[in-house]
Design a protein around this motif. Sequence first.
Motif, PDB file in Angstrom:
ATOM      1  N   ARG A  41       0.825  -1.211   0.000  1.00 45.65           N
ATOM      2  CA  ARG A  41       0.000   0.000   0.000  1.00 45.65           C
ATOM      3  C   ARG A  41       0.865   1.270   0.000  1.00 45.65           C
ATOM      4  O   ARG A  41       0.517   2.260   0.619  1.00 45.65           O
ATOM      5  CB  ARG A  41      -0.910   0.001   1.229  1.00 45.65           C
ATOM      6  N   LEU A  42       1.988   1.194  -0.661  1.00 43.81           N
ATOM      7  CA  LEU A  42       2.935   2.311  -0.673  1.00 43.81           C
ATOM      8  C   LEU A  42       2.539   3.349  -1.703  1.00 43.81           C
ATOM      9  O   LEU A  42       1.903   3.008  -2.702  1.00 43.81           O
ATOM     10  CB  LEU A  42       4.338   1.782  -0.972  1.00 43.81           C
ATOM     11  N   PRO A  43       2.938   4.598  -1.514  1.00 47.22           N
ATOM     12  CA  PRO A  43       3.659   5.110  -0.350  1.00 47.22           C
ATOM     13  C   PRO A  43       2.717   5.380   0.821  1.00 47.22           C
ATOM     14  O   PRO A  43       1.505   5.463   0.656  1.00 47.22           O
ATOM     15  CB  PRO A  43       4.253   6.429  -0.864  1.00 47.22           C
ATOM     16  N   VAL A  44       3.323   5.523   1.982  1.00 50.75           N
ATOM     17  CA  VAL A  44       2.552   5.874   3.171  1.00 50.75           C
ATOM     18  C   VAL A  44       3.017   7.241   3.657  1.00 50.75           C
ATOM     19  O   VAL A  44       4.135   7.666   3.363  1.00 50.75           O
ATOM     20  CB  VAL A  44       2.724   4.828   4.298  1.00 50.75           C
ATOM     21  N   LYS A  45       2.129   7.930   4.378  1.00 50.58           N
ATOM     22  CA  LYS A  45       2.528   9.218   4.954  1.00 50.58           C
ATOM     23  C   LYS A  45       2.090   9.263   6.410  1.00 50.58           C
ATOM     24  O   LYS A  45       1.054   8.708   6.790  1.00 50.58           O
ATOM     25  CB  LYS A  45       1.965  10.400   4.175  1.00 50.58           C
ATOM     26  N   LEU A  46       2.904   9.906   7.210  1.00 49.85           N
ATOM     27  CA  LEU A  46       2.613  10.062   8.633  1.00 49.85           C
ATOM     28  C   LEU A  46       1.521  11.112   8.796  1.00 49.85           C
ATOM     29  O   LEU A  46       1.674  12.238   8.320  1.00 49.85           O
ATOM     30  CB  LEU A  46       3.872  10.498   9.379  1.00 49.85           C
ATOM     31  N   VAL A  47       0.414  10.731   9.438  1.00 48.46           N
ATOM     32  CA  VAL A  47      -0.690  11.681   9.630  1.00 48.46           C
ATOM     33  C   VAL A  47      -0.965  11.953  11.104  1.00 48.46           C
ATOM     34  O   VAL A  47      -1.733  12.864  11.428  1.00 48.46           O
ATOM     35  CB  VAL A  47      -1.989  11.200   8.930  1.00 48.46           C
ATOM     36  N   TYR A  48      -0.342  11.178  11.996  1.00 47.81           N
ATOM     37  CA  TYR A  48      -0.566  11.386  13.434  1.00 47.81           C
ATOM     38  C   TYR A  48       0.563  10.742  14.217  1.00 47.81           C
ATOM     39  O   TYR A  48       1.032   9.659  13.864  1.00 47.81           O
ATOM     40  CB  TYR A  48      -1.896  10.750  13.864  1.00 47.81           C
ATOM     41  N   SER A  49       0.991  11.407  15.279  1.00 50.38           N
ATOM     42  CA  SER A  49       1.945  10.806  16.214  1.00 50.38           C
ATOM     43  C   SER A  49       1.758  11.442  17.583  1.00 50.38           C
ATOM     44  O   SER A  49       1.329  12.590  17.686  1.00 50.38           O
ATOM     45  CB  SER A  49       3.388  10.987  15.739  1.00 50.38           C
ATOM     46  N   GLU A  50       2.053  10.667  18.590  1.00 45.95           N
ATOM     47  CA  GLU A  50       2.030  11.202  19.951  1.00 45.95           C
ATOM     48  C   GLU A  50       3.144  10.549  20.749  1.00 45.95           C
ATOM     49  O   GLU A  50       3.394   9.346  20.637  1.00 45.95           O
ATOM     50  CB  GLU A  50       0.668  11.015  20.624  1.00 45.95           C
ATOM     51  N   TYR A  51       3.821  11.362  21.524  1.00 49.86           N
ATOM     52  CA  TYR A  51       4.917  10.890  22.372  1.00 49.86           C
ATOM     53  C   TYR A  51       4.364  10.016  23.489  1.00 49.86           C
ATOM     54  O   TYR A  51       3.292  10.299  24.038  1.00 49.86           O
ATOM     55  CB  TYR A  51       5.675  12.088  22.955  1.00 49.86           C
ATOM     56  N   GLN A  52       5.104   8.972  23.830  1.00 54.00           N
ATOM     57  CA  GLN A  52       4.752   8.099  24.947  1.00 54.00           C
ATOM     58  C   GLN A  52       5.933   8.055  25.919  1.00 54.00           C
ATOM     59  O   GLN A  52       7.092   8.095  25.490  1.00 54.00           O
ATOM     60  CB  GLN A  52       4.438   6.683  24.448  1.00 54.00           C
TER      61      GLN A  52
END
Length: 84
Positions: A41-52
């Motif tokens: 399913r490429l390419p992929v893009k980062l749409v969300y992140s949260e620090y843990q």
Amino acid sequence: MPYTYILECADGTLYTGWTTDLDARLAAHNAGSGARYTRGRLPVKLVYSEYQPDQSSGQRREAAIKRLPRQEKRKLIESFKFEA
């Protein structure tokens, strides 16, 4: 630093994971050496992140996000765009 993240695949599907290095993990996904799900399913893009705070928290948050309905994941992504 551990992060929980959501990727949007080229086919519009969402993939959730966790990592200690967002840049390297995103590069791995786009190189085809990431998760099996994203390889076709490429390419992929980062749409969300949260620090843990730690790996365990990252994995628990990943599991919690995966249980959310798609509409709730989209709301999470939209809230992230406003913060960025």
